[in-house]
Scaffold this motif. Structure first.
Motif, PDB file in Angstrom:
ATOM      1  N   ILE A  87       0.438  -0.634  -0.521  1.00 58.86           N
ATOM      2  CA  ILE A  87      -0.360   0.057  -0.071  1.00 58.86           C
ATOM      3  C   ILE A  87       0.925   1.414  -0.193  1.00 58.86           C
ATOM      4  CG2 ILE A  87      -1.381   1.393   1.507  1.00 58.86           C
ATOM      5  CD1 ILE A  87      -2.474  -1.134   1.864  1.00 58.86           C
ATOM      6  N   ILE A  88       2.146   1.163   1.010  1.00 55.56           N
ATOM      7  CA  ILE A  88       2.832   2.287   0.991  1.00 55.56           C
ATOM      8  C   ILE A  88       3.529   2.685  -0.173  1.00 55.56           C
ATOM      9  CG2 ILE A  88       4.396   3.799   2.230  1.00 55.56           C
ATOM     10  CD1 ILE A  88       3.242   2.074   4.720  1.00 55.56           C
ATOM     11  N   ARG A  89       4.036   1.227  -0.964  1.00 57.93           N
ATOM     12  CA  ARG A  89       5.225   1.421  -2.501  1.00 57.93           C
ATOM     13  C   ARG A  89       3.971   2.155  -3.282  1.00 57.93           C
ATOM     14  NH1 ARG A  89       5.791  -3.602  -2.874  1.00 57.93           N
ATOM     15  NH2 ARG A  89       7.636  -3.746  -1.668  1.00 57.93           N
ATOM     16  N   GLU A  90       2.591   1.806  -3.518  1.00 61.87           N
ATOM     17  CA  GLU A  90       1.532   2.498  -4.340  1.00 61.87           C
ATOM     18  C   GLU A  90       1.325   3.491  -4.030  1.00 61.87           C
ATOM     19  OE1 GLU A  90      -1.111  -0.877  -4.898  1.00 61.87           O
ATOM     20  OE2 GLU A  90      -0.379  -2.570  -5.108  1.00 61.87           O
ATOM     21  N   ASP A  91       0.840   3.737  -3.031  1.00 61.92           N
ATOM     22  CA  ASP A  91       0.463   5.398  -3.291  1.00 61.92           C
ATOM     23  C   ASP A  91       1.483   6.077  -2.917  1.00 61.92           C
ATOM     24  OD1 ASP A  91      -1.940   3.622  -3.225  1.00 61.92           O
ATOM     25  OD2 ASP A  91      -2.847   4.183  -0.725  1.00 61.92           O
ATOM     26  N   ILE A 131      -1.132   7.615   8.928  1.00 60.86           N
ATOM     27  CA  ILE A 131      -1.299   6.716   8.842  1.00 60.86           C
ATOM     28  C   ILE A 131      -2.823   5.999   9.205  1.00 60.86           C
ATOM     29  CG2 ILE A 131      -1.642   7.309  11.345  1.00 60.86           C
ATOM     30  CD1 ILE A 131      -0.573   4.889  12.562  1.00 60.86           C
ATOM     31  N   MET A 132      -4.007   6.965   9.074  1.00 64.97           N
ATOM     32  CA  MET A 132      -5.319   6.683   8.897  1.00 64.97           C
ATOM     33  C   MET A 132      -5.169   6.853   7.363  1.00 64.97           C
ATOM     34  SD  MET A 132      -6.321   7.092  11.885  1.00 64.97           S
ATOM     35  CE  MET A 132      -7.667   6.916  11.889  1.00 64.97           C
ATOM     36  N   HIS A 133      -4.859   6.894   6.292  1.00 65.85           N
ATOM     37  CA  HIS A 133      -4.947   6.720   4.474  1.00 65.85           C
ATOM     38  C   HIS A 133      -4.616   5.132   4.865  1.00 65.85           C
ATOM     39  CE1 HIS A 133      -4.866   6.688   0.411  1.00 65.85           C
ATOM     40  NE2 HIS A 133      -3.247   5.862   0.816  1.00 65.85           N
ATOM     41  N   ILE A 134      -3.190   4.958   5.605  1.00 62.41           N
ATOM     42  CA  ILE A 134      -2.936   3.061   5.328  1.00 62.41           C
ATOM     43  C   ILE A 134      -3.918   2.583   5.593  1.00 62.41           C
ATOM     44  CG2 ILE A 134      -0.895   1.816   5.842  1.00 62.41           C
ATOM     45  CD1 ILE A 134       0.766   4.295   6.309  1.00 62.41           C
ATOM     46  N   LEU A 135      -4.309   3.234   6.579  1.00 64.28           N
ATOM     47  CA  LEU A 135      -5.334   1.888   7.743  1.00 64.28           C
ATOM     48  C   LEU A 135      -6.509   2.201   7.047  1.00 64.28           C
ATOM     49  CD1 LEU A 135      -6.190   0.960  10.231  1.00 64.28           C
ATOM     50  CD2 LEU A 135      -6.930   2.818  11.442  1.00 64.28           C
ATOM     51  N   SER A 136      -7.331   3.513   6.433  1.00 60.12           N
ATOM     52  CA  SER A 136      -8.079   2.676   5.983  1.00 60.12           C
ATOM     53  C   SER A 136      -8.087   1.627   4.164  1.00 60.12           C
ATOM     54  CB  SER A 136      -8.902   4.406   4.844  1.00 60.12           C
ATOM     55  OG  SER A 136     -10.201   3.781   4.590  1.00 60.12           O
ATOM     56  N   ALA A 137      -6.765   1.668   3.710  1.00 60.27           N
ATOM     57  CA  ALA A 137      -6.352   1.086   2.890  1.00 60.27           C
ATOM     58  C   ALA A 137      -6.597  -0.219   3.218  1.00 60.27           C
ATOM     59  CB  ALA A 137      -5.612   1.684   1.883  1.00 60.27           C
ATOM     60  N   VAL A 138      -6.191  -0.543   4.675  1.00 59.65           N
ATOM     61  CA  VAL A 138      -5.321  -1.884   5.184  1.00 59.65           C
ATOM     62  C   VAL A 138      -6.726  -2.782   5.032  1.00 59.65           C
ATOM     63  CG1 VAL A 138      -4.855  -3.106   6.786  1.00 59.65           C
ATOM     64  CG2 VAL A 138      -3.491  -1.034   5.350  1.00 59.65           C
ATOM     65  N   ARG A 139      -7.584  -1.478   5.443  1.00 60.02           N
ATOM     66  CA  ARG A 139      -8.959  -2.428   5.828  1.00 60.02           C
ATOM     67  C   ARG A 139     -10.240  -2.596   4.858  1.00 60.02           C
ATOM     68  NH1 ARG A 139     -10.849   1.554  10.909  1.00 60.02           N
ATOM     69  NH2 ARG A 139      -9.669   0.814  12.847  1.00 60.02           N
ATOM     70  N   GLN A 140      -8.951  -1.751   3.923  1.00 58.97           N
ATOM     71  CA  GLN A 140     -10.326  -1.843   2.707  1.00 58.97           C
ATOM     72  C   GLN A 140     -10.039  -3.627   1.697  1.00 58.97           C
ATOM     73  OE1 GLN A 140     -10.699   1.508   0.342  1.00 58.97           O
ATOM     74  NE2 GLN A 140     -11.463   3.023   1.493  1.00 58.97           N
ATOM     75  N   ARG A 141      -8.735  -3.349   1.431  1.00 62.22           N
ATOM     76  CA  ARG A 141      -7.521  -4.821   0.978  1.00 62.22           C
ATOM     77  C   ARG A 141      -7.619  -5.744   1.637  1.00 62.22           C
ATOM     78  NH1 ARG A 141      -3.297  -0.508  -2.291  1.00 62.22           N
ATOM     79  NH2 ARG A 141      -5.206   1.308  -1.917  1.00 62.22           N
ATOM     80  N   TYR A 142      -7.840  -6.050   2.977  1.00 64.88           N
ATOM     81  CA  TYR A 142      -7.030  -6.459   3.907  1.00 64.88           C
ATOM     82  C   TYR A 142      -7.211  -7.313   4.250  1.00 64.88           C
ATOM     83  CZ  TYR A 142      -3.450 -10.043   5.831  1.00 64.88           C
ATOM     84  OH  TYR A 142      -3.238 -11.188   6.391  1.00 64.88           O
ATOM     85  N   SER A 143      -8.278  -6.608   5.629  1.00 64.57           N
ATOM     86  CA  SER A 143      -9.007  -6.392   6.325  1.00 64.57           C
ATOM     87  C   SER A 143      -9.976  -5.961   7.848  1.00 64.57           C
ATOM     88  CB  SER A 143      -8.162  -8.084   8.044  1.00 64.57           C
ATOM     89  OG  SER A 143      -9.121  -8.405   8.681  1.00 64.57           O
ATOM     90  N   ASP A 146      11.996  -0.761   5.917  1.00 66.28           N
ATOM     91  CA  ASP A 146      11.572  -1.139   5.220  1.00 66.28           C
ATOM     92  C   ASP A 146      11.221   0.355   4.128  1.00 66.28           C
ATOM     93  OD1 ASP A 146      12.328  -3.562   4.255  1.00 66.28           O
ATOM     94  OD2 ASP A 146      10.978  -4.158   6.009  1.00 66.28           O
ATOM     95  N   ILE A 147      10.667   1.045   4.934  1.00 62.65           N
ATOM     96  CA  ILE A 147       9.584   2.053   4.945  1.00 62.65           C
ATOM     97  C   ILE A 147      10.315   3.811   5.680  1.00 62.65           C
ATOM     98  CG2 ILE A 147       7.463   1.399   4.507  1.00 62.65           C
ATOM     99  CD1 ILE A 147       6.675   2.444   7.268  1.00 62.65           C
ATOM    100  N   VAL A 148       9.959   4.812   5.199  1.00 62.37           N
ATOM    101  CA  VAL A 148      10.812   5.990   6.110  1.00 62.37           C
ATOM    102  C   VAL A 148       9.736   6.856   6.407  1.00 62.37           C
ATOM    103  CG1 VAL A 148      12.066   7.771   5.648  1.00 62.37           C
ATOM    104  CG2 VAL A 148      13.256   5.840   4.474  1.00 62.37           C
ATOM    105  N   TYR A 192       3.254   9.730   8.873  1.00 63.88           N
ATOM    106  CA  TYR A 192       3.608  10.592   7.302  1.00 63.88           C
ATOM    107  C   TYR A 192       5.161   8.992   7.154  1.00 63.88           C
ATOM    108  CZ  TYR A 192       0.141  13.845   6.930  1.00 63.88           C
ATOM    109  OH  TYR A 192      -0.981  14.708   6.594  1.00 63.88           O
ATOM    110  N   TYR A 193       4.782   8.469   6.244  1.00 64.60           N
ATOM    111  CA  TYR A 193       5.690   7.255   5.294  1.00 64.60           C
ATOM    112  C   TYR A 193       5.563   7.103   4.323  1.00 64.60           C
ATOM    113  CZ  TYR A 193       4.502   5.850  10.950  1.00 64.60           C
ATOM    114  OH  TYR A 193       4.826   5.768  12.400  1.00 64.60           O
ATOM    115  N   THR A 194       6.685   6.327   3.853  1.00 65.17           N
ATOM    116  CA  THR A 194       6.531   6.667   2.303  1.00 65.17           C
ATOM    117  C   THR A 194       7.969   5.116   2.373  1.00 65.17           C
ATOM    118  OG1 THR A 194       7.404   8.262   0.500  1.00 65.17           O
ATOM    119  CG2 THR A 194       8.729   7.813   2.000  1.00 65.17           C
ATOM    120  N   MET A 195       7.877   5.252   1.027  1.00 59.49           N
ATOM    121  CA  MET A 195       9.246   3.939   0.635  1.00 59.49           C
ATOM    122  C   MET A 195       9.860   4.416  -1.048  1.00 59.49           C
ATOM    123  SD  MET A 195       8.664   0.516  -0.342  1.00 59.49           S
ATOM    124  CE  MET A 195       7.727  -0.300   1.148  1.00 59.49           C
TER     125      MET A 195
END
Length: 322
Positions: free
Chosen positions: A261-265, A278-290, A310-312, A318-321
């Motif tokens: 998710i972080i790599r693509e977005d 982090i809230m965007h990542i959480l929303s994406a994880v809940r949509q795509r994973y669980s 693996d991430i920064v 806020y996180y990126t790759m």
């Protein structure tokens, strides 16, 4: 500063996400009225020295022209930083604001003295939806329960059966590198914590039937697992009759999903500069994973990925790759 109470919980600082419904600007501060859906509160947001500085391109241009020819102009870079900060902290009516800080009463009205505030870009409302899902859970697990001060104890008495059970399960999952389990797999670990000796009643009292040792064990296990879920140590990917718990730190599928998710977005223009919140990542994880991944569990995953480079983390949450 003031202290308020909700169900006897002392409230000193708050964290609010809402829409700006009115604004005033003075030389030293912004004053925003923020509506978070429960009401409107005044937010006093002080300007930094950098934001208060005025831009004088005519005086700075000639003075630092030599630096500009060399490829780096400190005044120009400072001006870029000032503009970026101003665009992040200068909001218009209808825009989304995140503000944190202590609450005080001024002129018989409550207001927030912002220690942190910034504009939130949320065109598809992903951050707001994740926030609306997280807040009710926070109230259910914490604020809606009456606040009780625990008496100070020393030695082993300070560690109750529930804390002992939680520590036993946490240590077992870590030492054995468990990836997933069911309650009956770990139930026997807590058996020593349950006293099997029946309670004796005095001569003038009738014996009162209490929960059996087996019932006590199941209840203790249930409460310990709930604590581990609340702090993100374990989670249930799918909630069904077959209670399968996944250990967050050892769930490779979850780690891969978060990395993807972080790599693509991060490649998208919207997140290219600052990274994914982090809230965007959480929303994406809940949509795509669980749907059942909590913020606490995600924070453990992000911390693990960051420790492994693996991430920064570009800034707070806020996180990126690369």
């Amino acid at each position: 500063m003031s202290i308020y109470f909700y169900n006897l919980h002392p409230i000193y600082k708050v964290d609010v996400l809402g829409t700006v419904v009115y604004k005033r600007e003075r030389e030293d501060f912004f004053c925003y009225g923020v509506d978070d859906g429960t009401g409107v509160i005044n937010c006093l947001c002080w300007k930094t020295d950098l934001m208060k500085e005025e831009c004088h391109p005519t005086t700075s241009g000639g003075k630092h022209s030599d630096g500009a020819r060399g490829g780096f102009n400190p005044v120009a870079e400072l001006e870029k930083l000032r503009r970026a900060q101003q665009s992040r902290c200068h909001l218009e009516i209808g825009e989304l604001l995140r503000v944190r800080g202590p609450v005080k009463t001024s002129r018989q009205q409550r207001e927030i003295m912002a220690s942190t505030f910034y504009k939130v870009n949320d065109p598809v409302m992903a951050v707001q939806i994740a926030w609306m899902m997280e807040v009710p859970q926070l109230y259910r697990l914490c604020y809606d329960k009456p606040f009780q001060l625990q008496p100070k104890e020393t030695g082993d008495a300070a560690i109750g059966p529930l804390n002992k059970a939680t520590n036993i399960l946490r240590d077992f999952l870590k030492q054995k590198s468990v990836t997933s389990f069911r309650p009956y797999d770990v139930q026997e670990l807590l058996q020593p914590l349950i006293s099997c000796q029946p309670q004796t009643a005095s001569a003038d009292q009738e014996p009162v039937a209490g929960p059996s040792a087996c019932q006590q064990l199941r209840q203790l296990l249930k409460e310990a697992l709930q604590i581990l879920q609340d702090n993100g140590t374990v989670y249930r990917k799918v909630k069904s009759q077959d209670e399968v718990y996944h250990v967050t730190a050892h769930d490779k599928d979850l780690l891969i999903a978060v990395k993807d998710i972080i790599r693509e977005d991060s490649k998208r223009e919207k997140y290219a500069e600052k990274g994914c919140h982090i809230m965007h990542i959480l929303s994406a994880v809940r949509q795509r994973y669980s749907l059942n991944v909590s913020k606490a569990a995600l924070e453990l995953v992000l911390k693990s990925l960051e420790c492994n480079s693996d991430i920064v983390s570009t800034s707070e949450n806020y996180y990126t790759m690369f």
